[in-house]
Design an enzyme around this catalytic site. Structure first.
Site, short mmCIF file in Angstrom:
data_model
loop_
_atom_site.label_atom_id
_atom_site.label_comp_id
_atom_site.label_asym_id
_atom_site.label_seq_id
_atom_site.Cartn_x
_atom_site.Cartn_y
_atom_site.Cartn_z
N ASN A 89 4.58 -2.96 3.78
CA ASN A 89 2.89 -1.42 3.72
C ASN A 89 3.81 -1.10 3.78
O ASN A 89 3.13 0.65 3.70
CB ASN A 89 2.48 -2.75 4.99
CG ASN A 89 1.65 -1.29 5.60
OD1 ASN A 89 0.56 -1.42 5.10
ND2 ASN A 89 1.89 -0.61 5.96
N SER A 141 -0.93 0.74 -4.80
CA SER A 141 -2.24 1.71 -4.26
C SER A 141 -2.52 2.17 -5.41
O SER A 141 -2.71 1.47 -6.65
CB SER A 141 -1.96 3.47 -3.67
OG SER A 141 -3.02 3.93 -4.02
N TYR A 154 4.66 9.92 -5.92
CA TYR A 154 3.85 8.62 -5.22
C TYR A 154 2.94 8.33 -5.73
O TYR A 154 4.02 7.31 -5.43
CB TYR A 154 2.59 9.35 -4.36
CG TYR A 154 2.19 8.10 -3.16
CD1 TYR A 154 2.43 8.08 -2.35
CD2 TYR A 154 0.90 7.53 -3.56
CE1 TYR A 154 1.77 6.98 -1.40
CE2 TYR A 154 0.05 6.65 -3.06
CZ TYR A 154 0.04 6.23 -2.09
OH TYR A 154 0.01 5.09 -1.27
N ALA A 156 3.99 6.85 -8.84
CA ALA A 156 5.28 6.27 -9.54
C ALA A 156 5.84 5.26 -8.42
O ALA A 156 6.54 4.50 -9.68
CB ALA A 156 6.41 7.73 -10.07
N SER A 157 6.29 5.48 -8.01
CA SER A 157 7.00 4.72 -6.61
C SER A 157 5.73 3.30 -6.59
O SER A 157 5.72 2.38 -6.20
CB SER A 157 6.98 5.94 -5.05
OG SER A 157 5.80 6.54 -4.65
N ILE A 187 -8.64 3.93 2.59
CA ILE A 187 -8.86 3.14 3.89
C ILE A 187 -8.98 4.48 4.97
O ILE A 187 -7.12 5.32 4.85
CB ILE A 187 -7.31 2.16 3.63
CG1 ILE A 187 -7.40 1.60 2.38
CG2 ILE A 187 -7.76 0.81 4.65
CD1 ILE A 187 -9.01 0.50 2.38
N1 NAD Z 1 -4.96 4.71 3.81
C1 NAD Z 1 -4.55 4.85 2.33
O1 NAD Z 1 -6.09 5.60 1.84
C2 NAD Z 1 -3.78 3.96 1.43
C3 NAD Z 1 -4.07 3.66 0.28
C4 NAD Z 1 -3.45 3.33 -0.89
C5 NAD Z 1 -2.10 2.94 -0.40
N2 NAD Z 1 -1.86 3.72 0.78
C6 NAD Z 1 -0.79 2.50 1.26
O2 NAD Z 1 -0.84 1.23 2.48
C7 NAD Z 1 1.30 1.36 3.30
C8 NAD Z 1 -0.56 1.80 4.70
O3 NAD Z 1 -0.52 3.22 4.56
P1 NAD Z 1 -0.86 3.68 6.01
O4 NAD Z 1 -2.09 4.95 5.50
O5 NAD Z 1 -2.07 2.77 6.84
O6 NAD Z 1 -0.06 5.28 6.75
P2 NAD Z 1 0.14 5.63 7.92
O7 NAD Z 1 0.58 6.85 7.07
O8 NAD Z 1 -1.17 5.83 8.10
O9 NAD Z 1 1.41 4.09 8.50
C9 NAD Z 1 1.99 3.99 7.34
C10 NAD Z 1 3.19 3.77 8.78
O10 NAD Z 1 4.45 3.44 8.29
C11 NAD Z 1 5.74 3.73 8.89
N3 NAD Z 1 6.81 4.06 8.19
C12 NAD Z 1 6.27 5.65 6.61
N4 NAD Z 1 8.08 5.68 6.60
C13 NAD Z 1 8.74 4.36 7.25
C14 NAD Z 1 9.76 4.39 6.57
N5 NAD Z 1 11.40 4.82 6.44
N6 NAD Z 1 10.47 3.01 8.00
C15 NAD Z 1 9.26 2.12 8.48
N7 NAD Z 1 8.23 2.65 8.82
C16 NAD Z 1 7.66 3.93 8.06
C17 NAD Z 1 5.04 4.84 9.68
O11 NAD Z 1 5.80 4.99 10.98
C18 NAD Z 1 3.78 4.24 9.99
O12 NAD Z 1 3.40 3.69 10.71
C19 NAD Z 1 1.26 2.85 2.60
O13 NAD Z 1 2.35 2.21 1.52
C20 NAD Z 1 0.14 3.24 1.63
O14 NAD Z 1 0.96 4.24 0.72
C21 NAD Z 1 -2.37 3.86 1.79
#
Ligand code: NAD
Length: 251
Positions: A89, A141, A154, A156-157, A187
């Site tokens: 995640n 995503s 982003y 692309a990843s 979200i």
């Molecule tokens: N929030 C959105 O709208 C959304 C939409 C699509 C996808 N996502 C994806 O969902 C996932 C969770 O997103 P979120 O919104 O909860 O993010 P967030 O930024 O609120 O939380 C991400 C967590 O990951 C941790 N993290 C970041 N880099 C790290 C690393 N190198 N090693 C270990 N931990 C690390 C951070 O410390 C944080 O606790 C992510 O992969 C994000 O790209 C989010």
């Protein structure tokens, strides 16, 4: 009694979707390893789970650093047991027009969002192979499905996550291990709050979410519920799939 270890590892489990997923999997009976680069945040979530009567362990690691991941997972094995559920995640966001992107911007997205998932999965996999059982859930995503201007690196990843999931599912299906992707929509997490506060999308966010079939942002718990299903024993014939948890935005 399950004939596999009921131990889940959630990366980025300290806040947002990862925290909601950690709490949910603990409620579903898993001992949960909350892995985060932010140790204090992971500790808070682990303490919350323990206080509520569950089993949890906070471990600190940057998922892009193999030695840190290996050390963290050794701790998990020693204190909770072998891992049978992995939720990849953790991720980072960044916004820049394509012509302004630097190699460092590009590398940070790929290293964390894609290579990080590869590293954690490879380190955890022996536990699943030894049990002939495993559930891997990769968080992509909706941006990887529909595109997102300012987020070429982003997306692309995150597109890589979808492709990796499919290929890995083909390799591991015979080993009792399923691999699926969840592509969340917008979200309500700290990441989304940063995006809104910084006006990073350059559009009216209320109008954007108002145009979705379900006209609101998603809740982290709604993504956690879908993850919990893929993580369950019942999801045994579901692999290589991509599930959008996005209020219907991709229509
Ligand atoms: N929030 C959105 O709208 C959304 C939409 C699509 C996808 N996502 C994806 O969902 C996932 C969770 O997103 P979120 O919104 O909860 O993010 P967030 O930024 O609120 O939380 C991400 C967590 O990951 C941790 N993290 C970041 N880099 C790290 C690393 N190198 N090693 C270990 N931990 C690390 C951070 O410390 C944080 O606790 C992510 O992969 C994000 O790209 C989010």
């Amino acid at each position: 009694m399950a004939n596999y270890s009921e131990v889940a590892l959630v990366t980025g489990g300290g806040v947002g979707m990862g925290a909601a997923t950690s709490r949910r999997l603990a409620r579903d009976g898993f001992a949960v390893a909350v892995l985060d680069i932010n140790k204090a945040a992971a500790e808070d979530v682990a303490a919350e789970i323990t206080t509520a009567g569950g089993r949890a362990l906070a471990v600190a690691a940057d998922i892009a650093q193999r030695e840190q991941v290996a050390a963290a997972i050794e701790q998990v094995r020693a204190q909770l047991g072998p891992v049978s559920v992995l939720v990849n995640n953790a991720g980072v966001e960044h916004f820049a027009r394509f012509q302004d992107l630097t190699d460092d911007d590009w590398d940070r997205q790929i290293d964390t969002n894609l290579k990080g998932a590869y590293i954690v999965t490879q380190v955890v996999l022996p536990d699943m192979l030894a049990q002939a059982y495993g559930r891997i859930i990769n968080i992509s995503s909706f941006g990887a499905q529909v595109g997102a201007p300012g987020m070429v690196h982003y997306t692309a990843s995150k597109g890589g996550i979808i492709a990796m999931t499919r290929s890995l599912a083909m390799e591991l299906g015979r080993c009792g291990i399923t691999v699926n992707t969840i592509a969340p929509g917008f979200i309500d997490t700290p990441m989304a709050r940063r995006t809104i506060a910084g006006n990073k999308l350059g559009i009216d966010v209320d109008a954007m979410v108002g145009s979705y079939p379900i006209p609101r942002m998603g809740r982290p718990e709604e993504v956690a519920a879908a993850t919990a299903f893929f993580a369950s024993e019942e999801a045994s014939y579901i692999t290589a799939q991509l599930l959008g948890v996005n209020g219907g935005t991709t229509v």
